[in-house]
Write an enzyme that holds these catalytic residues in place. Structure first.
Site, mmCIF file in Angstrom:
data_model
loop_
_atom_site.group_PDB
_atom_site.id
_atom_site.type_symbol
_atom_site.label_atom_id
_atom_site.label_comp_id
_atom_site.label_asym_id
_atom_site.label_seq_id
_atom_site.Cartn_x
_atom_site.Cartn_y
_atom_site.Cartn_z
ATOM 1 C CD GLU A 245 -2.591 -1.067 2.740
ATOM 2 O OE1 GLU A 245 -2.319 -0.177 3.568
ATOM 3 O OE2 GLU A 245 -3.455 -1.940 2.934
ATOM 4 C CE LYS A 247 5.365 4.482 6.944
ATOM 5 N NZ LYS A 247 5.182 5.833 7.421
ATOM 6 N NE ARG A 252 -2.708 3.709 12.527
ATOM 7 C CZ ARG A 252 -1.944 2.619 12.600
ATOM 8 N NH1 ARG A 252 -0.656 2.732 12.750
ATOM 9 N NH2 ARG A 252 -2.483 1.422 12.512
ATOM 10 N NE ARG A 267 2.110 6.143 15.993
ATOM 11 C CZ ARG A 267 2.985 5.584 15.200
ATOM 12 N NH1 ARG A 267 3.033 5.924 13.947
ATOM 13 N NH2 ARG A 267 3.828 4.713 15.657
ATOM 14 C CD GLU A 295 -0.949 8.578 7.575
ATOM 15 O OE1 GLU A 295 -1.352 7.700 8.365
ATOM 16 O OE2 GLU A 295 0.096 9.220 7.754
ATOM 17 C CG PHE A 335 -4.495 2.193 6.341
ATOM 18 C CD1 PHE A 335 -4.439 1.448 7.492
ATOM 19 C CD2 PHE A 335 -4.068 3.516 6.378
ATOM 20 C CE1 PHE A 335 -3.983 1.995 8.676
ATOM 21 C CE2 PHE A 335 -3.604 4.084 7.562
ATOM 22 C CZ PHE A 335 -3.560 3.315 8.723
ATOM 23 N NE ARG A 413 7.311 -0.255 16.768
ATOM 24 C CZ ARG A 413 6.929 0.786 16.040
ATOM 25 N NH1 ARG A 413 6.905 0.695 14.734
ATOM 26 N NH2 ARG A 413 6.574 1.909 16.620
ATOM 27 C CE LYS A 419 8.689 2.045 10.402
ATOM 28 N NZ LYS A 419 8.189 2.788 11.565
#
Ligand code: AMP
Length: 586
Positions: A245, A247, A252, A267, A295, A335, A413, A419
């Site tokens: 996707e 970025k 966010r 976020r 985003e 997203f 995470r 990313k």
């Protein structure tokens, strides 16, 4: 509680803090354990509620003065000496005659409810009312109690109790096993509310905590991404296939849409609904109750160019929101979807969530704000590289690569999302002179003019004009008018035979006019033809964040434009500045 505050204030050991907290939680009646949990962290509510107590320091000084029977100047003097208004208050209250007559008992409920009223009092004259509430507490408080009342109201309790300390303590206090903190943490990840978890734990036990449900208007802690440095590495982590996707470089936002309203969370899970009334409005036409993530990015509405992150800063304000909305339009690129009509969707695989998301976004009444983020399914590193290049060229900071089978893991995470960003970045010092070869029709304020121009560099070797960028920024109304007039004479039915590009345009021109642009950098591009294959097979070079300087280079013929060789050497120069070795240097 005051006793505990004293002990906690006297240690910086996390183990000791946890022990004190466990003892406090065990002693606390379940009915008020949520309030106690908020209070020890210096709060009245979970952060996402965004409720602040909001009392001016001078009002607190006045409250202390009236309750202690001293004058304001004296309180200020003691404050100077102690450096903390809570300590100053305790000092001042020591010499006061404690009147027990008519005083109400100091309970946690009373203190909490009074703070709550202070926080909820707003508008004209509110400071005076807040003052009265605080005085009512201080009048009945012992000096030690008053110390902590004032520290709390000042937002200076600072006991250093982190969220994780609370989770550990709850596990220990109610199950005797710190290992259960994992269960509590999962509940925290989907609710962001320690008070609710504490109450559930104390009244219904661990099983109830385990089944704590996602709820509308209670933000979910966002899933985070690990970093990789190459497309190969990304695919290795994904068992060979993935979704890639754009970025985008914005903010966010977690959107909660209920039957009667919309809330937006950042976020960090702060309520930011007020920053984006346009997004709120655009969500209005969705029938379902949903939680979605996306985003939000600033955009030039006429040219569809994404703008750098800094542009969004103009939207972070309490006043003048309407005006900022006009001047700094945004788009919301969704997203993910986490919840739909009463059910969590976090257990669905990413590929299924994406399908669902598409359905929801497609159901939104047509508007200029809500979109689905660009995505592609990939199996080969080359496909990622190609997608990446087009993302960068379009103003993104890189790509996100997501495992097709992964569930939504709140607060985690992991390598289910990775990313991939550009490794280097530099500003181009030089301007470039490029030839106008095509255009897109304008929209909105630019309707009836051109919205963006396609620019090309000159390739002397084959005598071609190869596209290097689309520019829509830097034009005044007068420029737009002039270009529309001047270019009219050069319109041709299809792409000029000497023009090479992968871009589709509304209008094509004979390569005639040369204009000057600046850009943030040169990147490899799958859609532009300038210097094709010179740096990378199948890719040309393109400008990122191009801007018209205002100069029309009437003095230059199209063949005098910046050449593709110059572009190549600028690109190499960029790499050198960034310390990257090029192929010919080994
Ligand atoms: P970073 O802040 O560098 O760790 O990157 C993660 C952030 O990228 C997220 O928190 C989002 O704000 C942002 N982002 C942009 N596009 C996407 C996307 N397609 N999927 C997930 N996050 C994205």
């Amino acid at each position: 509680m005051v006793e505990m505050f004293q002990k906690m204030g006297g240690t910086s050991s996390r183990i000791a803090l946890t022990e004190y907290l466990v003892a406090l939680l065990k002693q606390t009646p379940p009915e008020i354990i949520d309030k106690v949990t908020y209070l020890i962290q210096g709060k009245l509510y979970p952060d996402y509620e965004g409720i602040e107590i909001g009392v001016a320091e001078k009002m607190i000084v006045r409250a202390i003065a009236s309750s202690s029977g001293k004058d304001g100047a004296e309180i200020e003097r003691i404050y100077q000496k102690t450096g903390d208004l809570g300590d100053a208050c305790a000092e001042a209250m020591k010499s006061k005659n404690q009147s027990t007559l008519f005083s109400e008992p100091m309970t946690v409920e009373r203190v909490y409810n009074t703070f709550d009223r202070v926080a909820r009092t707003t508008g004209p004259g509110s400071q005076e009312i807040k003052l009265r509430f605080i005085s009512s507490l201080l009048n009945d408080a012992t000096p030690e109690q008053s110390r902590y009342i004032v520290k709390f109201v000042m937002g200076q309790l600072r006991l250093g109790i982190a969220d994780y300390t609370v989770l550990d303590s709850l596990a220990l206090a109610f199950t005797g096993d710190k290992g259960n903190r994992k269960v509590l943490e999962s509940a925290y990840n989907v609710s962001s509310d320690l008070g609710t978890i504490a109450k559930l734990m104390a009244t219904k036990g661990l099983r109830a905590v385990r089944s704590l449900k996602v709820k509308l208007f209670r933000p979910i802690r966002p899933m985070l991404a690990e970093r990789v440095t190459t497309a190969e590495e990304a695919l290795d982590r994904m068992e060979g296939k993935a979704g890639v996707e754009y970025k985008l470089d914005g903010e966010r936002v977690q959107v909660h849409k209920g039957k009667n309203g919309v809330e937006l969370f950042s976020r960090r899970l702060e309520k930011i609904t007020g920053h984006y009334p346009d997004v709120v409005k655009a969500m209005g036409s969705i029938r379902s109750e949903v939680i979605m993530e996306g985003e939000v990015v600033a955009i030039n509405p006429e040219t569809e160019e994404y703008l750098p992150f800094q542009e969004l800063m103009h939207r972070r304000r309490k006043h003048g929101v309407e005006e900022a909305m006009e001047n700094y339009p945004v788009v919301m690129n969704f997203f993910d979807v986490l919840y739909l009509d009463g059910k969590s969707k976090m257990q669905l695989q990413y590929s299924d969530r994406r399908k669902l998301l598409k359905k929801i976004v497609d159901s939104v009444k047509k508007n200029d704000i809500v979109r689905l983020i660009n995505q592609a399914a990939v199996k080969e590193p080359q496909e990622i590289d190609r997608f990446m290049a087009s993302a960068i060229e379009n103003g993104c900071e890189g790509v996100m690569i997501k495992q097709l089978t992964s569930t939504y893991r709140a607060g985690a995470r992991e390598y289910a999302w990775v990313k991939l960003k550009r490794e280097y970045r530099s500003e181009l010092a030089d301007t470039l002179d490029l030839v106008i070869v095509g255009a897109l029709h304008g929209r909105g304020r630019r309707a009836g003019k051109y919205g963006a121009l396609l620019l090309a560099a000159y390739s002397p070797k084959d005598d071609m004009f190869q596209s290097a960028t689309k520019v829509g920024t830097g034009f005044t109304d007068a420029h737009l008018e002039k270009f529309y007039e001047d270019l009219r004479r050069h319109i041709i039915a299809q792409r000029h035979a000497r023009v090479e590009t992968g871009m589709a345009m509304d209008v094509w021109f004979e390569p005639r006019l040369v204009i000057e642009v600046i850009a943030s950098e040169i990147t490899v591009s799958p859609s532009h033809a300038a210097a094709k294959n010179a740096i990378k097979l199948g890719f040309g070079l393109a400008l990122r964040f191009p801007k018209f300087t205002g100069k029309i280079r009437d003095d230059k013929k199209p063949e005098d434009a910046t050449t593709v060789e110059e572009l190549i050497s600028m690109y190499r120069g960029q790499l050198k500045t960034a310390g990257v070795k090029t192929a010919d240097e080994g």
